[in-house]
Design an enzyme around this catalytic site. Structure first.
Site, PDB file in Angstrom:
ATOM      1  N   HIS A 149       0.808  -1.226   0.000  1.00  0.00           N
ATOM      2  CA  HIS A 149       0.000   0.000   0.000  1.00  0.00           C
ATOM      3  C   HIS A 149       0.839   1.272   0.000  1.00  0.00           C
ATOM      4  CE1 HIS A 149      -3.610  -2.469   1.714  1.00  0.00           C
ATOM      5  NE2 HIS A 149      -3.442  -2.639   0.415  1.00  0.00           N
TER       6      HIS A 149
ATOM      7  N   ALA B 182       0.636  -9.690  18.928  1.00  0.00           N
ATOM      8  CA  ALA B 182       1.806 -10.104  18.139  1.00  0.00           C
ATOM      9  C   ALA B 182       3.100  -9.828  18.893  1.00  0.00           C
ATOM     10  CB  ALA B 182       1.807  -9.371  16.801  1.00  0.00           C
TER      11      ALA B 182
END
EC number: 2.3.1.286
Length: 250
Positions: A116, A234
């Site tokens: 992106h 995470a």
């Protein structure tokens, strides 16, 4: 389950990581989705578009300067660092990211494919000019009240990111899909799995016979195809994986 995933990664020859906004949220960067996301503060889908930029480039640049400021205040978290470590260990061959914040590189990852774009890069709205903003230039650039213009042709510069309604950069997407076809394991970290075509990556790995490992705080659109779902932040799960791989690889 963590032990099993560690063994699979230790034996893998072509593991990749696919990351989304969730990994950056742990560094304090607001996401476009979720209850604390930018959707609530701004209607980002109205600002992050080519039409909005044509209509009001000043407003769009104010929005992006605010985003850049938030990103500059952030630092890579233990998840970013663990992925860079897995690359150094020769396990992860590439990090494919939907994020534009450059935190993977800051953490030490070398092979980063940005689907992106990158918020610290600008491109001309008319010619092919592109520029990556060096760290030393970023603050002065943020403080400038003038709309940035191309040094080559004088047209307006825009953030080199993918806006709503725009196609992903062909080179990066082709590279990502090619890596996904070859991967024997993909670590899917902090992504909702609803933004296409990026979200095809875990499916391509699965269809090519690879193993899908998802690390997320909650189930996502990817969870039904995941071989392993490691629930948690995470920044907590990935360092444990690194530790376990080191232990079993001794």
């Amino acid at each position: 389950m963590l032990g099993e995933v560690s063994k699979i990664l230790a034996k893998s020859s072509m593991a990749i990581a696919f990351t989304g906004a969730g990994i950056s949220a742990e560094s304090g960067i607001p996401t476009f989705r979720g209850k604390d996301g930018l959707w609530r503060k701004y209607r980002a889908e109205e600002l992050a578009t080519p039409e909005a930029f044509k209509r009001d480039p000043k407003l769009v640049w104010e929005f992006y300067k605010w985003r850049i400021k938030k990103i500059l205040e952030a630092k890579p978290n233990p998840a970013h660092i663990a992925l860079a470590e897995l690359e150094k260990m020769g396990i992860i061959k590439a990090v494919i990211t939907q994020n534009v914040d450059d935190l993977h590189r800051e953490a030490g990852s070398k092979n980063v494919i940005e689907l992106h774009g990158n918020i610290f890069r600008v491109k001309c709205t008319s010619c092919s000019y592109r520029e990556y903003l060096k760290e030393s230039d970023r603050i002065g650039w943020l403080l400038s009240q003038e709309l940035p213009r191309c040094p080559k042709c004088g047209s307006l510069l825009r953030p080199d990111v993918v806006w709503f309604g725009e196609a992903l950069p062909e080179k990066e997407l082709t590279t990502a899909f090619s890596l996904a076809k070859k991967a024997d394991v993909v670590l899917v970290v902090g992504t909702s799995g609803v933004v296409y075509p990026a979200a095809y990556i875990p499916y391509i790995v699965k269809e090519s016979g690879g193993i899908v490992v998802e690390i997320n705080i909650e189930p996502s659109a990817i969870t039904p195809i995941a071989d392993f779902f490691l629930r948690g932040k995470a920044g907590e799960v990935l360092p444990k994986l690194v530790e376990e791989i080191r232990r079993i690889s001794k």
